[in-house]
Motif scaffolding. Structure first.
Motif, PDB file in Angstrom:
ATOM      1  N   ARG A 162       4.470  -8.424  -8.421  1.00 17.90           N
ATOM      2  CA  ARG A 162       4.759  -9.753  -8.958  1.00 17.90           C
ATOM      3  C   ARG A 162       4.476 -10.847  -7.943  1.00 17.90           C
ATOM      4  NH1 ARG A 162       9.400  -7.439 -11.451  1.00 17.90           N
ATOM      5  NH2 ARG A 162      10.777  -8.299  -9.857  1.00 17.90           N
ATOM      6  N   HIS A 163       4.540 -10.503  -6.674  1.00 15.75           N
ATOM      7  CA  HIS A 163       4.292 -11.491  -5.621  1.00 15.75           C
ATOM      8  C   HIS A 163       2.916 -11.316  -4.987  1.00 15.75           C
ATOM      9  CE1 HIS A 163       8.678 -11.681  -6.054  1.00 15.75           C
ATOM     10  NE2 HIS A 163       8.585 -12.897  -5.578  1.00 15.75           N
ATOM     11  N   GLY A 164       2.041 -10.549  -5.652  1.00 14.68           N
ATOM     12  CA  GLY A 164       0.677 -10.394  -5.163  1.00 14.68           C
ATOM     13  C   GLY A 164       0.594  -9.743  -3.803  1.00 14.68           C
ATOM     14  N   SER A 165       1.500  -8.824  -3.515  1.00 15.59           N
ATOM     15  CA  SER A 165       1.585  -8.217  -2.189  1.00 15.59           C
ATOM     16  C   SER A 165       1.401  -6.714  -2.269  1.00 15.59           C
ATOM     17  CB  SER A 165       2.939  -8.541  -1.540  1.00 15.59           C
ATOM     18  OG  SER A 165       3.097  -9.935  -1.379  1.00 15.59           O
ATOM     19  N   ALA A 166       1.107  -6.119  -1.118  1.00 14.35           N
ATOM     20  CA  ALA A 166       0.936  -4.677  -1.022  1.00 14.35           C
ATOM     21  C   ALA A 166       2.302  -3.993  -0.947  1.00 14.35           C
ATOM     22  CB  ALA A 166       0.106  -4.318   0.212  1.00 14.35           C
ATOM     23  N   THR A 167       2.403  -2.813  -1.554  1.00 13.67           N
ATOM     24  CA  THR A 167       3.614  -1.999  -1.493  1.00 13.67           C
ATOM     25  C   THR A 167       3.481  -1.016  -0.337  1.00 13.67           C
ATOM     26  OG1 THR A 167       3.819  -2.146  -3.892  1.00 13.67           O
ATOM     27  CG2 THR A 167       5.112  -0.453  -2.778  1.00 13.67           C
ATOM     28  N   VAL A 168       4.456  -1.015   0.564  1.00  9.04           N
ATOM     29  CA  VAL A 168       4.387  -0.173   1.764  1.00  9.04           C
ATOM     30  C   VAL A 168       5.725   0.528   1.946  1.00  9.04           C
ATOM     31  CG1 VAL A 168       3.931  -0.108   4.245  1.00  9.04           C
ATOM     32  CG2 VAL A 168       2.796  -1.824   2.816  1.00  9.04           C
ATOM     33  N   PRO A 217      -9.671  12.190   8.347  1.00  7.05           N
ATOM     34  CA  PRO A 217      -9.762  10.755   8.052  1.00  7.05           C
ATOM     35  C   PRO A 217      -9.918   9.937   9.327  1.00  7.05           C
ATOM     36  CG  PRO A 217      -7.983  11.779   6.804  1.00  7.05           C
ATOM     37  CD  PRO A 217      -8.477  12.816   7.770  1.00  7.05           C
ATOM     38  N   LEU A 218     -10.509   8.749   9.169  1.00  2.00           N
ATOM     39  CA  LEU A 218     -10.791   7.905  10.325  1.00  2.00           C
ATOM     40  C   LEU A 218      -9.527   7.589  11.107  1.00  2.00           C
ATOM     41  CD1 LEU A 218     -12.804   6.187  11.923  1.00  2.00           C
ATOM     42  CD2 LEU A 218     -12.395   4.315  10.307  1.00  2.00           C
ATOM     43  N   TRP A 219      -8.415   7.267  10.401  1.00  2.00           N
ATOM     44  CA  TRP A 219      -7.180   6.948  11.109  1.00  2.00           C
ATOM     45  C   TRP A 219      -6.720   8.117  11.960  1.00  2.00           C
ATOM     46  CZ3 TRP A 219      -3.818   3.847  13.183  1.00  2.00           C
ATOM     47  CH2 TRP A 219      -2.538   4.318  13.478  1.00  2.00           C
ATOM     48  N   ASN A 220      -6.797   9.337  11.445  1.00  2.00           N
ATOM     49  CA  ASN A 220      -6.366  10.499  12.215  1.00  2.00           C
ATOM     50  C   ASN A 220      -7.183  10.639  13.488  1.00  2.00           C
ATOM     51  OD1 ASN A 220      -5.153  10.854   9.646  1.00  2.00           O
ATOM     52  ND2 ASN A 220      -4.875  13.012  10.090  1.00  2.00           N
ATOM     53  N   ARG A 221      -8.497  10.396  13.382  1.00  2.00           N
ATOM     54  CA  ARG A 221      -9.335  10.526  14.578  1.00  2.00           C
ATOM     55  C   ARG A 221      -9.027   9.438  15.593  1.00  2.00           C
ATOM     56  NH1 ARG A 221     -15.246  10.840  12.355  1.00  2.00           N
ATOM     57  NH2 ARG A 221     -14.374   9.886  10.502  1.00  2.00           N
ATOM     58  N   ILE A 222      -8.829   8.201  15.098  1.00  2.00           N
ATOM     59  CA  ILE A 222      -8.487   7.115  16.021  1.00  2.00           C
ATOM     60  C   ILE A 222      -7.132   7.389  16.671  1.00  2.00           C
ATOM     61  CG2 ILE A 222      -7.909   4.661  16.150  1.00  2.00           C
ATOM     62  CD1 ILE A 222      -9.934   4.164  13.939  1.00  2.00           C
ATOM     63  N   PRO A 241      -1.358   1.021   0.230  1.00  2.87           N
ATOM     64  CA  PRO A 241      -2.768   0.968  -0.163  1.00  2.87           C
ATOM     65  C   PRO A 241      -3.651   1.271   1.045  1.00  2.87           C
ATOM     66  CG  PRO A 241      -1.585  -0.957  -0.959  1.00  2.87           C
ATOM     67  CD  PRO A 241      -0.669  -0.261  -0.014  1.00  2.87           C
ATOM     68  N   GLY A 242      -4.748   1.961   0.810  1.00  2.00           N
ATOM     69  CA  GLY A 242      -5.618   2.332   1.916  1.00  2.00           C
ATOM     70  C   GLY A 242      -6.797   1.388   2.057  1.00  2.00           C
ATOM     71  N   GLY A 243      -7.870   1.918   2.613  1.00  2.00           N
ATOM     72  CA  GLY A 243      -9.111   1.155   2.730  1.00  2.00           C
ATOM     73  C   GLY A 243      -9.005   0.017   3.723  1.00  2.00           C
ATOM     74  N   LEU A 244      -9.647  -1.084   3.382  1.00  2.00           N
ATOM     75  CA  LEU A 244      -9.733  -2.218   4.297  1.00  2.00           C
ATOM     76  C   LEU A 244      -8.405  -2.950   4.453  1.00  2.00           C
ATOM     77  CD1 LEU A 244     -13.182  -3.680   3.187  1.00  2.00           C
ATOM     78  CD2 LEU A 244     -12.682  -2.189   5.135  1.00  2.00           C
ATOM     79  N   MET A 245      -7.429  -2.678   3.580  1.00  2.00           N
ATOM     80  CA  MET A 245      -6.126  -3.325   3.703  1.00  2.00           C
ATOM     81  C   MET A 245      -5.289  -2.730   4.828  1.00  2.00           C
ATOM     82  SD  MET A 245      -5.009  -3.734  -0.307  1.00  2.00           S
ATOM     83  CE  MET A 245      -3.520  -4.633   0.134  1.00  2.00           C
ATOM     84  N   LEU A 246      -5.645  -1.531   5.282  1.00  2.00           N
ATOM     85  CA  LEU A 246      -4.790  -0.809   6.222  1.00  2.00           C
ATOM     86  C   LEU A 246      -4.552  -1.558   7.535  1.00  2.00           C
ATOM     87  CD1 LEU A 246      -3.133   1.706   6.631  1.00  2.00           C
ATOM     88  CD2 LEU A 246      -5.188   2.869   7.448  1.00  2.00           C
ATOM     89  N   PRO A 247      -5.576  -2.117   8.204  1.00  2.00           N
ATOM     90  CA  PRO A 247      -5.297  -2.839   9.463  1.00  2.00           C
ATOM     91  C   PRO A 247      -4.308  -3.989   9.269  1.00  2.00           C
ATOM     92  CG  PRO A 247      -7.646  -2.386   9.252  1.00  2.00           C
ATOM     93  CD  PRO A 247      -7.023  -2.022   7.946  1.00  2.00           C
ATOM     94  N   ARG A 248      -4.446  -4.728   8.175  1.00  2.00           N
ATOM     95  CA  ARG A 248      -3.517  -5.826   7.930  1.00  2.00           C
ATOM     96  C   ARG A 248      -2.111  -5.307   7.700  1.00  2.00           C
ATOM     97  NH1 ARG A 248      -1.668  -7.734   3.267  1.00  2.00           N
ATOM     98  NH2 ARG A 248      -3.309  -6.842   1.966  1.00  2.00           N
TER      99      ARG A 248
END
Length: 854
Positions: free
Chosen positions: A600-606, A787-792, A828-835
Motif C-alpha cells: 500500500r505504501h509502494g515499498s518492498a517487503t523485507v 548465486p552472486l550474493w553467496n559468492r560475494i 525482493p531480489g534482483g536489482l533491488m537487493l543492494p538498496r
C-alpha cells in the motif's frame, strides 16, 4: 518521488496495453460492421467435425513440439529429468501461459517451482527459460524466412505491401538463423551480455532448436488453417506469414493471450480472401481447440497432482514438489477463475441457442430463465473480483468462489442449456476443491487494494463483454420499453438488464473501497501497547522477540492480538525484525498483512534474520531468500567445564576470579536501583570504543527497556565492571544476552567469563540452549553456480578481515561447540537487493551516517 515514477511507469504500461486492446476492438468492429452475430454462429457451427478432429490432432503435435523445448533446454544445462516430469511441467506451463498470458511470469514461475524441487538450481532454470525464448524466436525467423523466400509474391499481395517480392527479407531472416548455427559450431568461448555469461549450445542441439520450433509454428498455424472454410484461395505459405505476424503482434501487445489483437490482425489481413463470417467462426474454433482444450487438460493435471499428493505412501519426489506447489496453484487458479468469469459474462452478452431455449421454456417458467441469466452474469462479475482474492490466498475467496462456480453451473444450464460452459466451470471447480489448503488466509476480502493490472483486466473484461453484446444486438432498435420486455427470445433485453446488474455490483465494490477509512499513521508504541507485546513475548519460544520491548519499532498485531510483527521503515523498505512472533496459527495471515501494508505504501517487503522453518511462508509471499550467515546455539544439557576440551575455559574462569571478578544475577526487581551504575559502565564503553548506540535488531541502553530483564553482572571490589541483560525463554527453550558492556576496570577476558557463567546458570535453570548470536556471512559457498550474493559474501568472509573480523568471530564462538543454524533475509531480489541491504544497515546503525561511522 521514486515511488511516484515507479507507479507511473506501471500505470502507463497498463494504460498502453488497454489502449492497444481498445484500438483492436474498434478495428474489429469496423471490419465486421456488415456482419451479423447470427452469421458468425452459423459459420462456427458449419465447421465440420472432421476439421475439428484434425485441429485437435495438430494441436497435440504442436504441444509435443513445445514439450521438446524444455527437453532440449535441460540437455543444454546438462540436467536430466524423467520425460514424464518434463512433459508435465512443460505442457502445464505452456497451456496456462498461452491461454492466460504472462508467459515469463506464469510459465517461468511454474518451471521454477517444479524444477527447483527436482534439484535444478536457480541459474539452471534461468538458463533453461532463456534457452526456450531463443528457441521460440528461432522458429519465427526460420518459418518466416522460408515462407517469404518460397512464396515471395503471394505474401506481399496478402499483406497489401507495395512490393513485388519479399525474397530478400526472407533470405535475411534465414541468414540470422544460419549465423546462429554457425556460431554454435565455431564459438566455444562464453558470451557475456549485461553481466550474464553463457555458452552457445552444441551444433546438434542448436539444429534441434530450429527443427523443434519450426515444427511447432507450422503445427500451430496448421490448426487454424484446417479450421478455415474449405473454399478459400489462400496458399498455406502466405497464410503462415499472416499467422506469424498476428502472433508476434499479440505477444508484444502484452494483452493476455493476445486475445482480440491476434484476431484483429488475421481479420484485417485475410478479409478480402475469406468471407468474414467464416473467418471469425474459424478463429473462435481455433481459440477453443488450441487454447481452451489444453487449458482444461492442464487444470485436470494440476487437480490430479493435488489429489495424488493427498494419498498415503506418496513418492518422495512428490513430497518435495509439494513444498513448492503452493506458490503456483493459487496464481494459476486465480487466472483460471478470471477466465471463467469472462466466459460467463460473454455468454450472457450473446444470444442463446434457440432450440435449447424453446426446450427449456416447455419445462421451466420464464421467470426462472430470466433469473438464471441475470444470476449467471452476476456470478461472472463476482468471479472476476474473487480471482484477485484467490491470488492472495484468502480463505473467504475460496468459499465464495466455490459458491459462485456452483451458481454459475446451475445458472448456465437453466438460462439456456449451455452445458459446454457448465462443463468447463465444473472442471474448474474440480481443480479448486482439492486445493483448499492453499487458501489459508483469514483476511477480509475488503482489506486489500486492487493493483492497476487487476483493475485494468477487470475493466477490459467487462468492456469487451459490453462491446460483444452491442455487436450481437446491433440490429435491435433500443428503447425504454426494451428494459421491461420478457420473452423466451428476449436476448437483447436480458443482456441490458444483466449489464446494469454487473455495473451495479462493480460500482458498489468500487465505492466501498474508495470510502473505506485511511490506514493509520505510524507511531512508536506506548506503554499500553508494550504491555500487550510483553504478554505475547512471554509465551514465545523466540527470545529475540524481546527486542520489540525496545519501543523503537512499529508493531502490526494480528486480528486476535496473539501475534505481531515488529518492523522499521527505511527508504522504500518495510523491514520486519525477525519472523512474526506469537501464535503459529496467526503468523501466516500476519505475514500477508505486513506484505499488503508495504504494498500500500509502494515499498518492498523485507524479513530480516528469519529462521529456516519459516522459509516456505516467505516463498509463498513471492520473496527471494538470501543467506545472511549462521547463528550459534550452544546445547546446555551437556555443557560443563570438565574435560580436556574445556581447559581454556577453566583457565579463563580461574584468571578472572583470581583478579577479583565475581559473577552474579541481579533479579528484575533490583535492576532499577542498579541502572545509574550500569549507565556509567555503558558510557565509558561507548567512549572508549568511539562508537554510538545501534538499534532495531540490537539493544541499546534504555532504562525502560533494561528494567524489564534480569541482569548478569561481574563485580570487582563491589563495583559493576561488566553487565549484560538476560533474555530468557520458557524453561527448556533458550537463554541469551542482548546489551553487553564492560569498563576499563574489568579483568581480561571478562565477557568470555560472563558467557561461561551464564551457560552454567542456564543449564542449572533448565534451559535447553544458549544463543551466542550470528556469525555474519558464515556458511556461504563460493562455487561457480552459486548465486552472486553467496559468492560475494564468501569472498568477503575470507578476505575481508581488514574491515571486520568475520572468521575470528566464528572461531571465537566455535570454542563453545555450538550448533550452527542458518539465518536468511527474505526480500525482493534482483536489482533491488543492494538498496534493501542499505536500508537494513541504516535501521541498525541509526541512520545512513551510522553505516559509514562507528
Amino acid at each position: 518521488m521514486r515511488n511516484f515514477f515507479r507507479n507511473s511507469r506501471l500505470a502507463l504500461g497498463v494504460l498502453a496495453g488497454a489502449l492497444v486492446f481498445c484500438l483492436a476492438l474498434w478495428s474489429l468492429h469496423h471490419e465486421l460492421a456488415t456482419l451479423h452475430y447470427r452469421d458468425i454462429r452459423l459459420a462456427l457451427r458449419a465447421v465440420p467435425g472432421a476439421r475439428l478432429l484434425t485441429g485437435l490432432a495438430l494441436t497435440a503435435l504442436g504441444y509435443a513440439a513445445l514439450i521438446s523445448y524444455d527437453w532440449l533446454a535441460l540437455r543444454y544445462v546438462q540436467r536430466a529429468l524423467a520425460l514424464r516430469r518434463v512433459a508435465f511441467v512443460s505442457f502445464v506451463a505452456y497451456a496456462l501461459s498461452q491461454s492466460l498470458g504472462f508467459h515469463m511470469l506464469l510459465g517461468g514461475s511454474l518451471r521454477y517451482r517444479f524444477y527447483s524441487a527436482w534439484g535444478l538450481s536457480s541459474a539452471d532454470i534461468a538458463l533453461a527459460v532463456g534457452f526456450n525464448a531463443v528457441t521460440f524466436w528461432l522458429g519465427v525467423l526460420s518459418i518466416g524466412g522460408a515462407v517469404l523466400l518460397l512464396e515471395p509474391r503471394a505474401t506481399p499481395d496478402l499483406l497489401g505491401l507495395p512490393v513485388t517480392s519479399l525474397a530478400v527479407v526472407g533470405a535475411l531472416l534465414l541468414l540470422l538463423v544460419l549465423g546462429y548455427l554457425a556460431a554454435s559450431a565455431l564459438r566455444r568461448a562464453p558470451l557475456r551480455v549485461k553481466g550474464w555469461e553463457f555458452t552457445l549450445p552444441r551444433p546438434a542441439l542448436a539444429a534441434a532448436q530450429v527443427a523443434a520450433s519450426s515444427f511447432d509454428w507450422v503445427a500451430a498455424g496448421a490448426v487454424l488453417f484446417a479450421l478455415l472454410p474449405g473454399d478459400h484461395p489462400v496458399p498455406f505459405g502466405a497464410f503462415l506469414t499472416a499467422f506469424l505476424l498476428a502472433q508476434v503482434v499479440g505477444l508484444v501487445s502484452h494483452v493476455p493471450g493476445g486475445i482480440g489483437i491476434f484476431e484483429t490482425v488475421i481479420v484485417v489481413l485475410l478479409k478480402d480472401e475469406i468471407p468474414a463470417a467464416g473467418l471469425v467462426g474459424a478463429l473462435l474454433a481455433y481459440r477453443a481447440v488450441y487454447y481452451l482444450v489444453p487449458l482444461g487438460a492442464a487444470l485436470a493435471l494440476l487437480a490430479a497432482h493435488e489429489v495424488a499428493r493427498a494419498r498415503h505412501g506418496i513418492a518422495r519426489a512428490a513430497q518435495v514438489a509439494g513444498r513448492w506447489v503452493p506458490g503456483v496453484v493459487p496464481s494459476v487458479l486465480a487466472l483460471t477463475i478470471f477466465v471463467s468469469g469472462t466466459i460467463l459474462l460473454m455468454s450472457g452478452a450473446t444470444p442463446g441457442v434457440r432450440s435449447r431455449l424453446h426446450w427449456l421454456a416447455d419445462i421451466l417458467p420464464l421467470a426462472i430463465i430470466e433469473l438464471s441469466h441475470f444470476t449467471a452474469s452476476l456470478a461472472g462479475a463476482a468471479l472476476l473480483l474473487l480471482a484477485w482474492g484467490l491470488g492472495r490466498r484468502l480463505d473467504a475467496a475460496w468459499w465464495l468462489t466455490s459458491a459462485a462456480l456452483v451458481a454459475g453451473i446451475v445458472a448456465s444450464l437453466l438460462k439456456g442449456g449451455d452445458f459446454e460452459e457448465a462443463l468447463f466451470l465444473a472442471l474448474v471447480l474440480t481443480a479448486l476443491v482439492p486445493a483448499r489448503r492453499h487458501f489459508y488466509r483469514r483476511a477480509s476480502m475488503t482489506s486489500g487494494v486492487f493493483s492497476p493490472g487487476w483493475t485494468a483486466a477487470i475493466t477490459l473484461a467487462v468492456g469487451t463483454t459490453f462491446w460483444l453484446g452491442l455487436f450481437a444486438y446491433k440490429h435491435v432498435d433500443y428503447s425504454h420499453d426494451l428494459w421491461w420486455e420478457f420473452a423466451v427470445r428476449g436476448d437483447a433485453p436480458r443482456f441490458l438488464r444483466a449489464s446494469v446488474g454487473v455495473m451495479g455490483l462493480l460500482l458498489v465494490v468500487a465505492l466501498q473501497r474508495l470510502l473505506r477509512p485511511a490506514p493509520p499513521q505510524f507511531a512508536p508504541p506506548d506503554d499500553a501497547v508494550l504491555e500487550r507485546v510483553a504478554a505475547v513475548v512471554h509465551r514465545s519460544p523466540d527470545v529475540h522477540a524481546n527486542l520489540a520491548l525496545l519501543g523503537d519499532k512499529s508493531l502490526l498485531f494480528s486480528e486476535a492480538g496473539n501475534a505481531f510483527v515488529m518492523y522499521g521503515v527505511a527508504g522504500r523498505s518495510f523491514i520486519s525484525c525477525g519472523d512474526p512472533v506469537g501464535a503459529p496459527r496467526e503468523r501466516q495471515e500476519l505475514a500477508w498483512r505486513f506484505r499488503e501494508l508495504a504494498d500500500r505504501h509502494g515499498s518492498a517487503t523485507v524479513f530480516y534474520e528469519v529462521r529456516m522453518h519459516n522459509l516456505p511462508l516467505y516463498l509463498d509471499l513471492g520473496l527471494s531468500l538470501l543467506k545472511l550467515g549462521e547463528e550459534a546455539r550452544v546445547p546446555l544439557a551437556d555443557f560443563s567445564l570438565q574435560g580436556g576440551a574445556r581447559k581454556g575455559m577453566r583457565r579463563v574462569v580461574n584468571q578472572v576470579e583470581k583478579d577479583g571478578g565475581a559473577f552474579g544475577i541481579v533479579p528484575v526487581d533490583d535492576v532499577p536501583a542498579l541502572l545509574p551504575e550500569l549507565r556509567e559502565v555503558s558510557d565509558e564503553w561507548l567512549s572508549a570504543k568511539r562508537v554510538r548506540e545501534k538499534g532495531f535488531s540490537l539493544g541499546y541502553f534504555s532504562e525502560s527497556y533494561l528494567r524489564r530483564f534480569p541482569m548478569a553482572v561481574v563485580r570487582r571490589e563491589g563495583r559493576v565492571v561488566a553487565f549484560a541483560n538476560v533474555l530468557r525463554g520458557q524453561p527448556g527453550d533458550e537463554i541469551t544476552v542482548d546489551l553487553m558492556r564492560y569498563s576499563s576496570q574489568a579483568p581480561d577476558n571478562v565477557m568470555e567469563y560472563l558467557f561461561i557463567q551464564l551457560m552454567l546458570h542456564g543449564r542449572a535453570e533448565g534451559f535447553g540452549h544458549f544463543n551466542l548470536g550470528m556469525a555474519p556471512l558464515a556458511g556461504l559457498e563460493n562455487r561457480a553456480l552459486a548465486p552472486l550474493w553467496n559468492r560475494i559474501g564468501a569472498f568477503v568472509y575470507r578476505f575481508g578481515e581488514n574491515f571486520y573480523n568475520f572468521q575470528g568471530l566464528r572461531e571465537y564462538k566455535e570454542k563453545f561447540d555450538p550448533v550452527w543454524e542458518p539465518r536468511y533475509l527474505a526480500s525482493p531480489g534482483g536489482l533491488m537487493l543492494p538498496r534493501i541491504l542499505t536500508n537494513v544497515a541504516s535501521l541498525i546503525a541509526g541512520g545512513v551516517t551510522g553505516i559509514v561511522t562507528k
